[in-house]
Write a protein that holds these residues in place. Structure first.
Motif, PDB file in Angstrom:
ATOM      1  N   THR A   3      28.768  65.761  -0.397  1.00 16.05           N
ATOM      2  CA  THR A   3      29.294  67.008   0.175  1.00 16.05           C
ATOM      3  C   THR A   3      29.396  66.899   1.692  1.00 16.05           C
ATOM      4  OG1 THR A   3      28.269  68.245  -1.629  1.00 16.05           O
ATOM      5  CG2 THR A   3      28.946  69.488   0.327  1.00 16.05           C
ATOM      6  N   SER A   4      28.368  66.324   2.315  1.00 20.72           N
ATOM      7  CA  SER A   4      28.400  66.145   3.768  1.00 20.72           C
ATOM      8  C   SER A   4      29.515  65.195   4.182  1.00 20.72           C
ATOM      9  CB  SER A   4      27.048  65.603   4.250  1.00 20.72           C
ATOM     10  OG  SER A   4      26.002  66.490   3.937  1.00 20.72           O
ATOM     11  N   ALA A   5      29.747  64.131   3.390  1.00 16.42           N
ATOM     12  CA  ALA A   5      30.801  63.179   3.723  1.00 16.42           C
ATOM     13  C   ALA A   5      32.180  63.826   3.657  1.00 16.42           C
ATOM     14  CB  ALA A   5      30.732  61.976   2.785  1.00 16.42           C
ATOM     15  N   ILE A   6      32.387  64.693   2.683  1.00 13.94           N
ATOM     16  CA  ILE A   6      33.678  65.381   2.560  1.00 13.94           C
ATOM     17  C   ILE A   6      33.902  66.298   3.758  1.00 13.94           C
ATOM     18  CG2 ILE A   6      34.958  67.065   1.186  1.00 13.94           C
ATOM     19  CD1 ILE A   6      33.582  65.874  -1.298  1.00 13.94           C
ATOM     20  N   ARG A   7      32.886  67.066   4.134  1.00 17.43           N
ATOM     21  CA  ARG A   7      33.014  67.957   5.296  1.00 17.43           C
ATOM     22  C   ARG A   7      33.213  67.143   6.588  1.00 17.43           C
ATOM     23  NH1 ARG A   7      30.907  73.352   4.776  1.00 17.43           N
ATOM     24  NH2 ARG A   7      30.428  73.806   2.601  1.00 17.43           N
ATOM     25  N   TYR A   8      32.532  66.017   6.680  1.00 16.13           N
ATOM     26  CA  TYR A   8      32.664  65.159   7.863  1.00 16.13           C
ATOM     27  C   TYR A   8      34.083  64.604   7.970  1.00 16.13           C
ATOM     28  CZ  TYR A   8      32.146  60.761  10.514  1.00 16.13           C
ATOM     29  OH  TYR A   8      32.304  59.718  11.390  1.00 16.13           O
ATOM     30  N   THR A   9      34.668  64.203   6.839  1.00 13.69           N
ATOM     31  CA  THR A   9      36.028  63.671   6.854  1.00 13.69           C
ATOM     32  C   THR A   9      37.046  64.738   7.233  1.00 13.69           C
ATOM     33  OG1 THR A   9      35.403  62.111   5.108  1.00 13.69           O
ATOM     34  CG2 THR A   9      37.758  62.442   5.497  1.00 13.69           C
ATOM     35  N   ALA A  10      36.829  65.957   6.741  1.00 14.19           N
ATOM     36  CA  ALA A  10      37.782  67.042   6.985  1.00 14.19           C
ATOM     37  C   ALA A  10      37.508  67.802   8.275  1.00 14.19           C
ATOM     38  CB  ALA A  10      37.756  68.014   5.803  1.00 14.19           C
ATOM     39  N   ASN A  11      36.484  67.412   9.040  1.00 17.83           N
ATOM     40  CA  ASN A  11      36.123  68.099  10.296  1.00 17.83           C
ATOM     41  C   ASN A  11      35.835  69.582  10.066  1.00 17.83           C
ATOM     42  OD1 ASN A  11      36.540  65.707  11.795  1.00 17.83           O
ATOM     43  ND2 ASN A  11      38.725  66.150  11.981  1.00 17.83           N
ATOM     44  N   GLN A  12      35.051  69.839   9.056  1.00 16.65           N
ATOM     45  CA  GLN A  12      34.724  71.222   8.712  1.00 16.65           C
ATOM     46  C   GLN A  12      33.302  71.560   9.161  1.00 16.65           C
ATOM     47  OE1 GLN A  12      35.270  71.555   4.498  1.00 16.65           O
ATOM     48  NE2 GLN A  12      37.510  71.417   4.594  1.00 16.65           N
ATOM     49  N   GLY A  13      33.058  72.849   9.413  1.00 21.42           N
ATOM     50  CA  GLY A  13      31.725  73.319   9.770  1.00 21.42           C
ATOM     51  C   GLY A  13      31.280  72.763  11.115  1.00 21.42           C
ATOM     52  N   VAL A  14      30.092  72.195  11.139  1.00 22.61           N
ATOM     53  CA  VAL A  14      29.559  71.658  12.393  1.00 22.61           C
ATOM     54  C   VAL A  14      30.341  70.443  12.871  1.00 22.61           C
ATOM     55  CG1 VAL A  14      27.231  72.494  11.910  1.00 22.61           C
ATOM     56  CG2 VAL A  14      27.899  70.211  11.164  1.00 22.61           C
ATOM     57  N   PHE A  15      31.173  69.862  12.005  1.00 18.96           N
ATOM     58  CA  PHE A  15      31.973  68.705  12.398  1.00 18.96           C
ATOM     59  C   PHE A  15      33.301  69.107  13.023  1.00 18.96           C
ATOM     60  CE2 PHE A  15      29.467  67.138   8.699  1.00 18.96           C
ATOM     61  CZ  PHE A  15      28.676  66.244   9.396  1.00 18.96           C
ATOM     62  N   ASP A  16      33.519  70.382  13.241  1.00 19.65           N
ATOM     63  CA  ASP A  16      34.759  70.850  13.859  1.00 19.65           C
ATOM     64  C   ASP A  16      34.909  70.218  15.240  1.00 19.65           C
ATOM     65  OD1 ASP A  16      36.838  72.350  15.123  1.00 19.65           O
ATOM     66  OD2 ASP A  16      36.545  73.897  13.595  1.00 19.65           O
ATOM     67  N   LEU A  17      36.145  69.803  15.551  1.00 19.62           N
ATOM     68  CA  LEU A  17      36.374  69.082  16.797  1.00 19.62           C
ATOM     69  C   LEU A  17      36.084  69.915  18.032  1.00 19.62           C
ATOM     70  CD1 LEU A  17      39.677  67.156  15.940  1.00 19.62           C
ATOM     71  CD2 LEU A  17      37.344  66.275  15.997  1.00 19.62           C
ATOM     72  N   LYS A  18      36.164  71.222  17.915  1.00 17.02           N
ATOM     73  CA  LYS A  18      35.894  72.044  19.093  1.00 17.02           C
ATOM     74  C   LYS A  18      34.426  71.981  19.506  1.00 17.02           C
ATOM     75  CE  LYS A  18      35.245  76.377  16.484  1.00 17.02           C
ATOM     76  NZ  LYS A  18      35.770  77.730  16.284  1.00 17.02           N
ATOM     77  N   TYR A  19      33.555  71.545  18.590  1.00 15.40           N
ATOM     78  CA  TYR A  19      32.147  71.337  18.922  1.00 15.40           C
ATOM     79  C   TYR A  19      31.869  69.856  19.220  1.00 15.40           C
ATOM     80  CZ  TYR A  19      31.994  75.814  16.457  1.00 15.40           C
ATOM     81  OH  TYR A  19      32.232  77.085  16.040  1.00 15.40           O
ATOM     82  N   THR A  20      32.335  68.997  18.350  1.00 14.09           N
ATOM     83  CA  THR A  20      31.968  67.579  18.451  1.00 14.09           C
ATOM     84  C   THR A  20      32.711  66.842  19.557  1.00 14.09           C
ATOM     85  OG1 THR A  20      33.654  67.025  16.786  1.00 14.09           O
ATOM     86  CG2 THR A  20      31.418  67.466  16.001  1.00 14.09           C
ATOM     87  N   SER A  21      33.806  67.411  20.074  1.00  7.78           N
ATOM     88  CA  SER A  21      34.538  66.729  21.142  1.00  7.78           C
ATOM     89  C   SER A  21      33.718  66.616  22.419  1.00  7.78           C
ATOM     90  CB  SER A  21      35.847  67.471  21.432  1.00  7.78           C
ATOM     91  OG  SER A  21      35.575  68.809  21.827  1.00  7.78           O
ATOM     92  N   GLN A  22      32.650  67.399  22.523  1.00  5.93           N
ATOM     93  CA  GLN A  22      31.791  67.328  23.708  1.00  5.93           C
ATOM     94  C   GLN A  22      30.811  66.152  23.640  1.00  5.93           C
ATOM     95  OE1 GLN A  22      30.011  71.233  24.522  1.00  5.93           O
ATOM     96  NE2 GLN A  22      31.395  72.101  23.013  1.00  5.93           N
ATOM     97  N   LEU A  23      30.710  65.502  22.488  1.00  4.24           N
ATOM     98  CA  LEU A  23      29.714  64.453  22.280  1.00  4.24           C
ATOM     99  C   LEU A  23      30.418  63.107  22.204  1.00  4.24           C
ATOM    100  CD1 LEU A  23      27.687  66.304  19.485  1.00  4.24           C
ATOM    101  CD2 LEU A  23      27.139  66.196  21.919  1.00  4.24           C
TER     102      LEU A  23
END
Length: 717
Positions: free
Chosen positions: A529-549
């Motif tokens: 489930t985490s891998a699917i969300r990570y691939t789709a950039n969903q939830g905490v993996f959204d680019l508006k959050y992760t682009s800072q890292l």
């Protein structure tokens, strides 16, 4: 004297009186010829310097005949004798002379005495016990860091230097330095190693053999810890003298198991990765250890493997052989003939305003082949002009050198070799860096595969791709590298071929689940489930959050709260150090410490000094990072871009590998290349000795059932 001349003299006297200056007894006009003509729009006559006329100056320019200009001319004119200049410009009085050094020191002493609070800080005194201890520690560190012999403390000039700085200083003897001071510093460095390793989860162990200055074979083990700044390397005890030992796979396996047990027992830490080069004993040891310890990843040194890929280019493309021979003929000639080298450098300065040195390639360091060819290409115009300019002199341009410089096929072949090797050299530079991860190695191999696939010569392309595929199948576990690339936030699935029958997101998700089960000894519950969300950039993996890292470890630390299993697997795979460059650097430090003039040092002391030297290098690197950070923060504040941390650029540009240049020399025949040619002949006559046999491939459990070729995995762009 005419009336006009009398009026001019009165005018000069009147002007001097107005300025408050006293008229000199020596008339300035005795040094000049007074003209009958007046200066335009002035009451002053034109003047001509008599000394310039006597010196034979062809065109003597007239001067305005007022006192300041005449004095200025006497002061600056090179034709005026020194006696005349001193007569008109007398020196200052003796009372105004510069004070001597003795008087200056006396005045300074008087000033210090007036502001002196205590005689204790003014007079020289013996060091206190704490100060003496600090001096001994600093001296011991300097001896190790700068490779200063222990006997230097008893050298007359060293003693004189230290006594000049502090006459009351007590200088330790060489026995004190070797038996007390340096061992105490080594003990502190070893204690720091223990504090750094205690409780670490994901350590990488590297090992390799080395022949020291006494030609003894030694074996050294190092462990690597990954942190926010890259990796830190620490020694595991002293190097082992294995001279006369049967160094085979079973022996390496036993020593490795002993070191793994030692780390687990002494430091309460876990070694999860083992990296070494690919000689016969190490390859067999990796295969045996992977069967005994399936929860540990055993990897070849990726930098060494890419170096061997460069060797494959030279070995399996026969038409490159003649080009390399001709290139080596050029470089060897200019390295051994100082006269020809000087003439070529003059032409290079004329063409490029700089000197391009000719380097020769070195066996086993195959990236030096690229550097040697590229240097010749960079100096192509100068080389051809050199051949034309000195063609009549056989001592500067032999016949065979002239033929090579005029051969268009040689230059085309050199360009082709440079084009083939350029991405390999860049990949090797990336593979040797401290920040390199398994994902970076997979990306580098993919870039090499794409470069080979896009070559215009299809025969060369097919040959090189086949050899790369063979090496990929022999040494690299496909599932580990593919999942590591998938879990690198800057890569994900972008590089993989989207083939529903072979490689697809579901296959990589399955590999990730199997690896989690293998390395953590438990079944995943939410990893898919985490891998699917990570691939789709969903939830905490959204680019508006992760682009800072920009750092992948910061990325997975941020996501660990909600996706613990996937983050745990990502941190595990990305923590591995995929190269054994650390142990090679350790041997280099040992080579600096254990020299021919210090060949009586014991192995334990040499290993300890290398441990201390690595500690001092880490301190220097930390200080350098701190200064850079302060500089970046200061620059950000000046530009208005205030940030707590500087932005880290993740992309790696093409880098140049430094190579130690061998200037060469000798009085042998300058065009004799039998030694280099013999090496080339041996190279092109080699078999695939570094490749494992088919039986070894069948026994390798890390490759069974999960292997895909590079063509299956990656799309060519």
């Amino acid at each position: 004297m005419s009336e006009s001349e009398e009026s001019d003299e009165e005018t000069d006297e009147q002007q001097d009186t107005k300025r408050g200056t006293k008229v000199s007894r020596l008339d300035l006009w005795t040094e000049f010829e007074r003209s009958a003509e007046y200066w335009p729009k002035s009451k002053h006559r034109k003047a001509t310097c008599k000394h310039c006329v006597e010196a034979g100056v062809k065109v003597v320019k007239p001067i305005r005949g007022d006192r300041p200009r005449l004095l200025q001319h006497l002061k600056t004119c090179a034709n005026v004798p020194r006696v005349v200049r001193e007569r008109h410009f007398p020196k200052n009085d003796e009372s105004k002379k510069r004070k001597s050094a003795t008087d200056t020191l006396a005045d300074d002493a008087n000033k210090r005495t007036k502001s002196q609070a205590s005689l204790r800080t003014f007079l020289d005194r013996p060091l206190t016990s704490s100060e003496q201890q600090q001096f001994e520690e600093l001296y011991g560190d300097a001896c190790v860091s700068c490779s200063i012999p222990f006997a230097a403390s008893e050298d007359t000039r060293m003693v004189r230097l230290l006594k000049f700085l502090r006459p009351q200083l007590v200088i330790p003897s060489r026995f004190t330095v070797a038996r007390r001071i340096v061992p105490a510093r080594i003990k502190e460095a070893t204690a720091e190693v223990s504090s750094k390793l205690i409780g670490q989860k994901y350590l990488t162990m590297t090992f390799d053999g080395y022949k020291n200055v006494s030609r003894d074979k030694v074996l050294g083990f190092l462990v690597t810890v990954r942190n926010e700044n890259g990796t830190e390397n620490f020694t595991l005890g002293s190097a082992i003298d294995i001279t006369g030992t049967n160094y085979d796979g079973e022996y390496v396996m036993r020593e490795t198991l002993q070191k793994l047990t030692e780390v687990k027992k002494d430091y309460k830490a876990d070694v999860r990765f083992v990296t070494c080069d690919s000689d016969g004993a190490h390859r067999k040891a990796r295969r045996l250890l992977s069967q005994k310890l399936p929860h540990i990843i055993f990897l070849p040194c990726s930098a060494h493997q890419i170096n061997l890929v460069i060797q494959d280019v030279a070995k399996f493309v026969p038409r490159f052989k003649e080009t390399l021979r001709q290139n080596d003929c050029i470089t060897t000639w200019f390295r051994k003939s100082s006269l020809s080298q000087g003439k070529l450098e003059a032409v290079q300065l004329e063409y490029y305003s700089k000197v391009v040195s000719m380097t020769s390639w070195t066996p086993t360091r195959w990236y030096s082949v690229y550097l040697s060819v590229q240097r010749v290409l960079d100096s192509k115009s100068a080389l051809q002009m050199y051949g034309v300019k000195y063609s009549a002199n056989l001592g500067l341009v032999p016949f065979n050198l002239k033929v090579i410089l005029d051969d268009d096929e040689f230059w085309l072949g050199a360009k082709e070799i440079a084009a083939v090797l350029r991405p390999l050299v860049s990949a090797q530079a990336k593979a040797e860096s401290d920040n390199c991860t398994i994902a970076d190695i997979g990306s580098a191999i993919r870039d090499i595969y794409c470069g080979f696939s896009l070559l215009k010569d299809r025969d060369v392309s097919w040959t090189l791709v086949s050899q790369l595929e063979k090496r990929w199948k022999s040494f690299y576990p496909t599932d580990v590298f593919a999942v590591a690339m998938f879990l690198d936030p800057k890569l994900k699935l972008d590089m993989f071929r989207r083939d529903p029958n072979k490689v697809h997101s579901g296959a990589i998700y399955t590999w990730a689940s199997d690896l989690y089960r293998q390395f953590f000894q438990k079944d995943p519950t939410s990893l898919l489930t985490s891998a699917i969300r990570y691939t789709a950039n969903q939830g905490v993996f959204d680019l508006k959050y992760t682009s800072q890292l920009s750092n992948p470890f910061d990325y997975w630390t941020y996501a660990e709260a909600e996706h613990s299993e996937l983050a745990q697997l990502a941190k595990f795979l990305l923590s591995a150090c995929p190269h054994a460059a650390s142990v090679e650097r350790f041997w280099k430090k040992m080579n600096d410490v254990h020299t021919a003039s210090r060949n009586r040092l014991g192995l334990n002391l040499v290993s300890g000094m290398c441990t201390l030297k690595m500690k001092l290098c880490r301190e220097d690197e930390e200080l350098s990072r701190k200064r850079k950070r302060e500089k970046d923060e200061k620059k950000a504040k000046m530009t208005g871009n205030v940030s707590d941390e500087p932005v880290v650029v993740v992309t790696v540009d093409e880098e140049t590998v430094p190579v130690k240049l061998d200037q060469g020399g000798g009085e042998t025949d300058l065009m004799e290349l039998e030694s280099q040619m013999a090496i080339l002949d041996d190279l092109f006559g080699q078999d695939d000795n570094d490749m494992p046999s088919s039986e070894e491939l069948e026994d390798d459990v890390s490759l069974t059932g999960k292997f895909f070729t590079l063509a299956d995995l990656f799309v060519v762009k």
